[in-house]
Enzyme design. Sequence first.
Site, PDB file in Angstrom:
ATOM      1  N   GLY A  53       0.828  -1.217   0.000  1.00 15.53           N
ATOM      2  CA  GLY A  53       0.000   0.000   0.000  1.00 15.53           C
ATOM      3  C   GLY A  53       0.854   1.256   0.000  1.00 15.53           C
ATOM      4  N   LEU A  91       1.443   3.529  -2.060  1.00 15.33           N
ATOM      5  CA  LEU A  91       0.958   4.776  -2.674  1.00 15.33           C
ATOM      6  C   LEU A  91      -0.092   5.476  -1.812  1.00 15.33           C
ATOM      7  CD1 LEU A  91       0.702   3.649  -6.414  1.00 15.33           C
ATOM      8  CD2 LEU A  91       2.581   4.811  -5.241  1.00 15.33           C
ATOM      9  N   GLY A  92      -0.345   4.956  -0.633  1.00 17.38           N
ATOM     10  CA  GLY A  92      -1.303   5.580   0.280  1.00 17.38           C
ATOM     11  C   GLY A  92      -0.686   6.769   1.007  1.00 17.38           C
ATOM     12  N   LEU A 140       0.751   7.139   3.834  1.00 17.84           N
ATOM     13  CA  LEU A 140       1.957   6.998   4.654  1.00 17.84           C
ATOM     14  C   LEU A 140       3.202   6.654   3.851  1.00 17.84           C
ATOM     15  CD1 LEU A 140       0.349   4.741   7.438  1.00 17.84           C
ATOM     16  CD2 LEU A 140       0.704   7.220   7.531  1.00 17.84           C
ATOM     17  N   ILE A 193      -1.229  -1.692  -5.721  1.00 23.69           N
ATOM     18  CA  ILE A 193      -1.983  -2.334  -6.806  1.00 23.69           C
ATOM     19  C   ILE A 193      -1.937  -1.526  -8.099  1.00 23.69           C
ATOM     20  CG2 ILE A 193      -3.534  -3.751  -5.412  1.00 23.69           C
ATOM     21  CD1 ILE A 193      -5.622  -1.514  -5.611  1.00 23.69           C
ATOM     22  N   ASP A 235      -0.843  -7.068  -5.115  1.00 20.22           N
ATOM     23  CA  ASP A 235      -2.117  -7.077  -4.405  1.00 20.22           C
ATOM     24  C   ASP A 235      -1.952  -8.049  -3.230  1.00 20.22           C
ATOM     25  OD1 ASP A 235      -4.661  -7.818  -3.501  1.00 20.22           O
ATOM     26  OD2 ASP A 235      -5.573  -7.563  -5.476  1.00 20.22           O
ATOM     27  N   TYR A 267     -14.067  -0.328   9.124  1.00 21.41           N
ATOM     28  CA  TYR A 267     -12.608  -0.116   9.183  1.00 21.41           C
ATOM     29  C   TYR A 267     -12.111  -0.374  10.613  1.00 21.41           C
ATOM     30  CZ  TYR A 267      -8.325   2.795   9.392  1.00 21.41           C
ATOM     31  OH  TYR A 267      -7.057   3.275   9.596  1.00 21.41           O
ATOM     32  N   ILE A 300      -3.315  11.857  10.582  1.00 22.61           N
ATOM     33  CA  ILE A 300      -1.925  12.153  10.204  1.00 22.61           C
ATOM     34  C   ILE A 300      -1.915  13.390   9.311  1.00 22.61           C
ATOM     35  CG2 ILE A 300       0.118  11.308   8.991  1.00 22.61           C
ATOM     36  CD1 ILE A 300      -0.424   9.669  11.482  1.00 22.61           C
TER      37      ILE A 300
HETATM   38  N1  SER Z   1      -7.004   8.693   9.583  1.00 24.12           N
HETATM   39  C1  SER Z   1      -7.806   7.512   9.582  1.00 24.12           C
HETATM   40  C2  SER Z   1      -9.159   7.763   9.060  1.00 24.12           C
HETATM   41  O1  SER Z   1      -9.600   8.896   9.182  1.00 24.12           O
HETATM   42  C3  SER Z   1      -7.905   6.956  10.966  1.00 24.12           C
HETATM   43  O2  SER Z   1      -6.997   5.938  11.136  1.00 24.12           O
HETATM   44  O3  SER Z   1      -9.799   6.886   8.587  1.00 24.12           O
END
Ligand code: SER
Length: 305
Positions: free
Chosen positions: A9, A11-12, A14, A34, A48, A138, A168
């Site tokens: 992951g 490209l997310g 973090l 992916i 993936d 989630y 973050i």
């Molecule tokens: N930053 C995340 C979200 O808002 C929380 O882990 O889904």
Amino acid sequence: MNNRILITGALGQLGKFFIDSLINQGNYVLATDIKNSNDLNCDFEIFDVHDLKKGDELIKKYKINQVYNFAAILSAKGEINPAKTWDLNNAGFFNIVDICLKNKINKIFWPSSIAVFGKNSNLNFASIDEPMCPETIYGASKLACEKAMYYYNFKNIIDIRSLRFPGIVSNSKPGGGTTDYVVDMLFSAAKKKDFTCFLKNDTVLPMMHINDAVDASIMLMSIDKKNISINSPYNISSFETSPSKWRDTINSFGYELKIDYEVDFRQDIADSWPKKVDDSLLRKDIDWIPKFNEKETALDILKSI
Ligand code: SER
């Protein structure tokens, strides 16, 4: 440090910050996601996390000895397709553990989230082991994996380390989270645009600068296992803010950001998350304190947009 690290992951939100920091500290990094990308400063492969065979091949080909497992669907986006979110977040966790065990890799970093808490937790100051009944898929998937993480650590099967990330703050636009407004608001201020906020003005949530999140994670991965006093994730945070407080912080640097409010389903999610978390155990175990408070975070990220 000379580890050979695979990041899923990548490209997310973090990925690129972890990649830069890990490489600066002398590690080799293979980024995977992916979708294809040429934007990262390291080797890249399409992967993936459902694909056990490819994962196994990559670990062998690049002689990987640690994994940072970031592949996940975040809180708000997760509500649109709960089954897909549950599948990706949990399959991703278990498949990476399986691939690591098969290849005798003994160290994984996997981020959890403040989303594991719920309205039965003490949301004014959430301790590490509150009662938890998350209200998003989630959060439920993160909590399920936290339980599995506990099991793997407790049984000494594999060493999994984890932090429950708050919102973050970085100059990389997140996608599909409930805390995304903190980043979006900085971009609006920098571009002199008004901002429409999806959370109420006084909704307080814990936040931190990306550099603090990266530093604490890498420190946690680096310390001797005997200094880690728990088998499950640590709480972590730097400061608490709300949309109106964050606007005032931004405007204290001379911006003239205006916000209006169009509250949506994300308000219910935010209302089920802690306003503040107790991260004292992490600070003690890894001897860490955040470098950036709220003002320093806003100023630093604004300068980089
Ligand atoms: N930053 C995340 C979200 O808002 C929380 O882990 O889904």
